[in-house]
Design a protein around this motif. Structure first.
Motif, PDB file in Angstrom:
ATOM      1  N   ALA A  85      52.261  12.974 -60.225  1.00  0.00           N
ATOM      2  CA  ALA A  85      52.443  13.638 -61.522  1.00  0.00           C
ATOM      3  C   ALA A  85      52.264  12.649 -62.667  1.00  0.00           C
ATOM      4  O   ALA A  85      51.615  12.951 -63.670  1.00  0.00           O
ATOM      5  N   ALA A  86      52.856  11.465 -62.526  1.00  0.00           N
ATOM      6  CA  ALA A  86      52.768  10.465 -63.586  1.00  0.00           C
ATOM      7  C   ALA A  86      51.324  10.032 -63.842  1.00  0.00           C
ATOM      8  O   ALA A  86      50.965   9.666 -64.964  1.00  0.00           O
ATOM      9  N   ARG A  87      50.492  10.073 -62.824  1.00  0.00           N
ATOM     10  CA  ARG A  87      49.084   9.711 -62.966  1.00  0.00           C
ATOM     11  C   ARG A  87      48.273  10.782 -63.701  1.00  0.00           C
ATOM     12  O   ARG A  87      47.196  10.505 -64.219  1.00  0.00           O
ATOM     13  N   ASP A  88      48.776  12.002 -63.704  1.00  0.00           N
ATOM     14  CA  ASP A  88      48.046  13.119 -64.293  1.00  0.00           C
ATOM     15  C   ASP A  88      47.971  12.931 -65.810  1.00  0.00           C
ATOM     16  O   ASP A  88      49.003  12.832 -66.478  1.00  0.00           O
ATOM     17  N   PRO A  89      46.776  12.868 -66.396  1.00  0.00           N
ATOM     18  CA  PRO A  89      46.659  12.698 -67.855  1.00  0.00           C
ATOM     19  C   PRO A  89      47.360  13.791 -68.647  1.00  0.00           C
ATOM     20  O   PRO A  89      47.756  13.568 -69.803  1.00  0.00           O
ATOM     21  N   ALA A  90      47.515  14.984 -68.060  1.00  0.00           N
ATOM     22  CA  ALA A  90      48.171  16.087 -68.771  1.00  0.00           C
ATOM     23  C   ALA A  90      49.681  15.946 -68.787  1.00  0.00           C
ATOM     24  O   ALA A  90      50.363  16.661 -69.535  1.00  0.00           O
ATOM     25  N   CYS A  91      50.233  15.037 -67.983  1.00  0.00           N
ATOM     26  CA  CYS A  91      51.686  14.855 -67.895  1.00  0.00           C
ATOM     27  C   CYS A  91      52.171  13.944 -69.014  1.00  0.00           C
ATOM     28  O   CYS A  91      51.704  12.815 -69.168  1.00  0.00           O
ATOM     29  N   PRO A 145      63.099  12.242 -55.506  1.00  0.00           N
ATOM     30  CA  PRO A 145      61.727  11.755 -55.325  1.00  0.00           C
ATOM     31  C   PRO A 145      61.531  10.867 -54.100  1.00  0.00           C
ATOM     32  O   PRO A 145      60.408  10.698 -53.637  1.00  0.00           O
ATOM     33  N   GLY A 146      62.590  10.263 -53.588  1.00  0.00           N
ATOM     34  CA  GLY A 146      62.510   9.522 -52.328  1.00  0.00           C
ATOM     35  C   GLY A 146      61.478   8.416 -52.315  1.00  0.00           C
ATOM     36  O   GLY A 146      61.617   7.412 -53.002  1.00  0.00           O
ATOM     37  N   HIS A 147      60.390   8.621 -51.557  1.00  0.00           N
ATOM     38  CA  HIS A 147      59.352   7.598 -51.409  1.00  0.00           C
ATOM     39  C   HIS A 147      58.508   7.432 -52.663  1.00  0.00           C
ATOM     40  O   HIS A 147      57.823   6.425 -52.824  1.00  0.00           O
ATOM     41  N   GLY A 148      58.515   8.415 -53.562  1.00  0.00           N
ATOM     42  CA  GLY A 148      57.854   8.271 -54.854  1.00  0.00           C
ATOM     43  C   GLY A 148      56.425   8.770 -54.939  1.00  0.00           C
ATOM     44  O   GLY A 148      55.832   8.749 -56.023  1.00  0.00           O
ATOM     45  N   VAL A 149      55.845   9.246 -53.847  1.00  0.00           N
ATOM     46  CA  VAL A 149      54.434   9.642 -53.859  1.00  0.00           C
ATOM     47  C   VAL A 149      54.201  10.895 -54.703  1.00  0.00           C
ATOM     48  O   VAL A 149      53.236  10.967 -55.473  1.00  0.00           O
ATOM     49  N   PHE A 150      55.081  11.889 -54.589  1.00  0.00           N
ATOM     50  CA  PHE A 150      54.927  13.110 -55.377  1.00  0.00           C
ATOM     51  C   PHE A 150      55.093  12.802 -56.869  1.00  0.00           C
ATOM     52  O   PHE A 150      54.314  13.271 -57.701  1.00  0.00           O
ATOM     53  N   LEU A 151      56.103  12.008 -57.199  1.00  0.00           N
ATOM     54  CA  LEU A 151      56.365  11.709 -58.608  1.00  0.00           C
ATOM     55  C   LEU A 151      55.241  10.875 -59.205  1.00  0.00           C
ATOM     56  O   LEU A 151      54.819  11.113 -60.350  1.00  0.00           O
ATOM     57  N   SER A 152      54.730   9.903 -58.473  1.00  0.00           N
ATOM     58  CA  SER A 152      53.649   9.072 -58.997  1.00  0.00           C
ATOM     59  C   SER A 152      52.374   9.882 -59.204  1.00  0.00           C
ATOM     60  O   SER A 152      51.613   9.608 -60.136  1.00  0.00           O
ATOM     61  N   ASP A 185      46.504   5.030 -51.545  1.00  0.00           N
ATOM     62  CA  ASP A 185      47.707   4.838 -52.361  1.00  0.00           C
ATOM     63  C   ASP A 185      48.854   4.284 -51.522  1.00  0.00           C
ATOM     64  O   ASP A 185      49.584   3.381 -51.957  1.00  0.00           O
ATOM     65  N   ILE A 186      49.034   4.829 -50.332  1.00  0.00           N
ATOM     66  CA  ILE A 186      50.126   4.377 -49.470  1.00  0.00           C
ATOM     67  C   ILE A 186      49.929   2.917 -49.077  1.00  0.00           C
ATOM     68  O   ILE A 186      50.893   2.128 -49.074  1.00  0.00           O
ATOM     69  N   LEU A 187      48.699   2.523 -48.767  1.00  0.00           N
ATOM     70  CA  LEU A 187      48.437   1.122 -48.430  1.00  0.00           C
ATOM     71  C   LEU A 187      48.702   0.215 -49.627  1.00  0.00           C
ATOM     72  O   LEU A 187      49.187  -0.914 -49.479  1.00  0.00           O
ATOM     73  N   GLN A 188      48.408   0.703 -50.816  1.00  0.00           N
ATOM     74  CA  GLN A 188      48.689  -0.081 -52.023  1.00  0.00           C
ATOM     75  C   GLN A 188      50.200  -0.243 -52.216  1.00  0.00           C
ATOM     76  O   GLN A 188      50.672  -1.310 -52.592  1.00  0.00           O
ATOM     77  N   TYR A 207      59.536   1.200 -57.011  1.00  0.00           N
ATOM     78  CA  TYR A 207      58.595   0.273 -56.373  1.00  0.00           C
ATOM     79  C   TYR A 207      57.231   0.933 -56.196  1.00  0.00           C
ATOM     80  O   TYR A 207      56.188   0.349 -56.511  1.00  0.00           O
ATOM     81  N   SER A 208      57.220   2.175 -55.706  1.00  0.00           N
ATOM     82  CA  SER A 208      55.963   2.893 -55.492  1.00  0.00           C
ATOM     83  C   SER A 208      55.233   3.116 -56.811  1.00  0.00           C
ATOM     84  O   SER A 208      54.012   2.911 -56.905  1.00  0.00           O
ATOM     85  N   CYS A 209      55.970   3.558 -57.818  1.00  0.00           N
ATOM     86  CA  CYS A 209      55.346   3.829 -59.117  1.00  0.00           C
ATOM     87  C   CYS A 209      54.803   2.553 -59.743  1.00  0.00           C
ATOM     88  O   CYS A 209      53.737   2.565 -60.376  1.00  0.00           O
ATOM     89  N   ALA A 210      55.514   1.440 -59.558  1.00  0.00           N
ATOM     90  CA  ALA A 210      55.040   0.156 -60.082  1.00  0.00           C
ATOM     91  C   ALA A 210      53.767  -0.269 -59.366  1.00  0.00           C
ATOM     92  O   ALA A 210      52.794  -0.720 -59.994  1.00  0.00           O
ATOM     93  N   LYS A 211      53.746  -0.127 -58.048  1.00  0.00           N
ATOM     94  CA  LYS A 211      52.573  -0.514 -57.270  1.00  0.00           C
ATOM     95  C   LYS A 211      51.341   0.306 -57.664  1.00  0.00           C
ATOM     96  O   LYS A 211      50.203  -0.185 -57.618  1.00  0.00           O
ATOM     97  N   LEU A 212      51.560   1.563 -58.043  1.00  0.00           N
ATOM     98  CA  LEU A 212      50.453   2.447 -58.417  1.00  0.00           C
ATOM     99  C   LEU A 212      50.171   2.427 -59.915  1.00  0.00           C
ATOM    100  O   LEU A 212      49.328   3.176 -60.413  1.00  0.00           O
ATOM    101  N   GLY A 213      50.904   1.579 -60.660  1.00  0.00           N
ATOM    102  CA  GLY A 213      50.621   1.358 -62.075  1.00  0.00           C
ATOM    103  C   GLY A 213      51.049   2.458 -63.012  1.00  0.00           C
ATOM    104  O   GLY A 213      50.478   2.602 -64.101  1.00  0.00           O
TER     105      GLY A 213
END
Length: 305
Positions: free
Chosen positions: A158-164, A149-156, A51-54, A182-188
Motif C-alpha cells: 500500500a505504501a508503495r502505491d502512488p495513490a496512497c 501488519p505482521g511481516h509488513g508485506v501487505f502494508l508496504s 521483494d521478500i529476498l530484499q 524493517y520490511s518497509c525500510a528494506k523496501l524504501g
C-alpha cells in the motif's frame, strides 16, 4: 530448480533452491506448489519474491529456518485439530503471553509467515487478489490502515502505491511492529508509514482498511469488525482475509465455512463487493471444503453510510 519453474523467474529460483538446500525434505511440497502454475501468476509471484529476498537480505537462512520451524509447529497443531475438531487455544490472553509478547517465538513465526506469502498457494493467491482487486481500485490520496501488519508485506504494498497518501499500521506485538518497520525500510517506503500500538479511540477515518489473518486470533471477532467499520470513512473499502479450518499456535476462533465470514462482515455493517476462496497447496476448493482443510477466505467490502 529448473524442473519446477522456468529459469527466467530468477528470484523464485533463488528462494526455492535455497529452501531445498536447507530443508531437502520440503522439495516434494514445493513441486506440488509450483507445478502447473500459469505464467501470469508466476510473474506476479516473481515480483513478490524479489521483494521478500530484499527484505531478507543476508538473513535469508534465518528466515528459512523460521519457515521450517513454523511448518513443524503448525503440523503439531494440525494433529491436535484433527483429533479434537478444535483449536488448542481458546483465550487471547494465552496467545498474547505465549506468542505475541514472546520474541523468541514471534520472530521466527513472522519470518516463516513472510516466506509463506510465496511458498503457500493460498497465501500467494490471496496477496495477488489484494494487490490487483483491492489496491489497484483505490481512489487517489487514500488514507490506509492495516491492523496486524505482521511481516509488513501487505502494508508496504500500500505504501508503495502512488495513490496512497499515508499507510498506518497498528499491532499489539512489539516484534510485529519491529518486523513491519524493517520490511518497509528494506523496501524504501518507511517514510510513508506510521506504526503504533492500536488506537481505536482515534477520530481519524480511513479510506482503505486491511484486516488480514487477524479475526481468527480473537475471542470475539465481531467486535473487531464493528471497530473496523467505525474507522471506515463513507464509501471506504476494506480487505478482510480469514483462514478457515486453519490450526496455528495462536489461532483461537474457528471459522469453518465461508458463509460464517461473510455473515459476520455484513453484520458489522459492510456491503460485500467481491469474495475469493483459496485452498491450501495440493487441494481443490471442493476437496478442501469436504475435508475441512485450510482455505483462505478473502473479502472486499465497503461502507455505504
Amino acid at each position: 530448480m529448473s524442473m519446477i519453474i522456468d529459469k527466467k523467474f530468477h528470484s523464485l529460483n533463488v528462494l526455492l533452491s535455497r529452501v531445498i538446500q536447507i530443508w531437502p525434505e520440503h522439495k516434494r511440497f514445493l513441486l506440488r506448489r509450483f507445478t502447473d502454475e500459469p505464467q501470469h501468476f508466476l510473474t506476479l509471484s516473481e515480483q513478490l519474491t524479489a521483494d521478500i529476498l530484499q527484505i531478507c537480505g543476508d538473513t535469508l537462512e534465518e528466515h528459512i529456518e523460521g519457515y521450517r520451524w513454523m511448518c513443524q509447529v503448525i503440523n503439531e497443531e494440525e494433529l491436535h485439530f484433527r483429533r479434537s475438531g478444535q483449536y488448542r487455544l481458546n483465550s487471547f490472553e494465552d496467545a498474547n503471553r505465549q506468542v505475541y509478547q514472546n520474541p523468541d517465538v514471534m520472530m521466527p513465526y513472522l519470518r516463516g509467515i513472510l516466506l509463506s506469502q510465496v511458498l503457500w498457494s493460498n497465501h500467494s493467491h490471496c496477496f495477488n487478489f489484494y494487490k490487483t482487486s483491492f489496491l489497484q481500485k483505490q481512489k487517489r490520496d487514500y488514507r490506509h490502515l492495516e491492523i496486524g501488519p505482521g511481516h509488513g508485506v501487505f502494508l508496504s504494498a500500500a505504501a508503495r502505491d502512488p495513490a496512497c497518501q499515508t499507510a498506518t499500521g497498528w499491532d499489539l506485538s512489539p516484534s510485529s511492529l519491529e518486523h513491519t518497520a524493517y520490511s518497509c525500510a528494506k523496501l524504501g517506503v518507511l517514510q510513508k508509514v506510521l506504526l503504533s500500538q492500536p488506537d481505536t479511540r482515534t477520530d481519524t477515518k480511513f479510506d482503505s482498511l486491511v484486516l488480514s489473518e487477524v479475526l481468527e486470533h480473537l475471542e470475539k471477532p465481531l467486535e473487531m469488525l464493528f471497530e473496523l467499520y467505525s474507522l471506515t470513512r463513507k464509501n471506504g473499502r476494506a480487505f478482510i482475509n480469514v483462514p478457515l479450518n486453519s490450526p496455528a499456535p495462536d489461532h483461537i476462533y474457528l471459522f469453518r465455512e465461508p458463509d460464517e465470514v461473510y455473515g459476520m462482515i455484513e453484520q458489522a455493517g459492510y456491503q460485500i463487493e467481491e469474495t475469493r476462496c483459496f485452498p491450501a497447496t495440493g487441494f481443490t476448493l471442493e476437496k478442501a471444503r469436504r475435508l475441512k482443510t485450510t482455505i483462505s477466505c478473502a473479502v472486499i467490502a465497503h461502507r455505504t453510510s
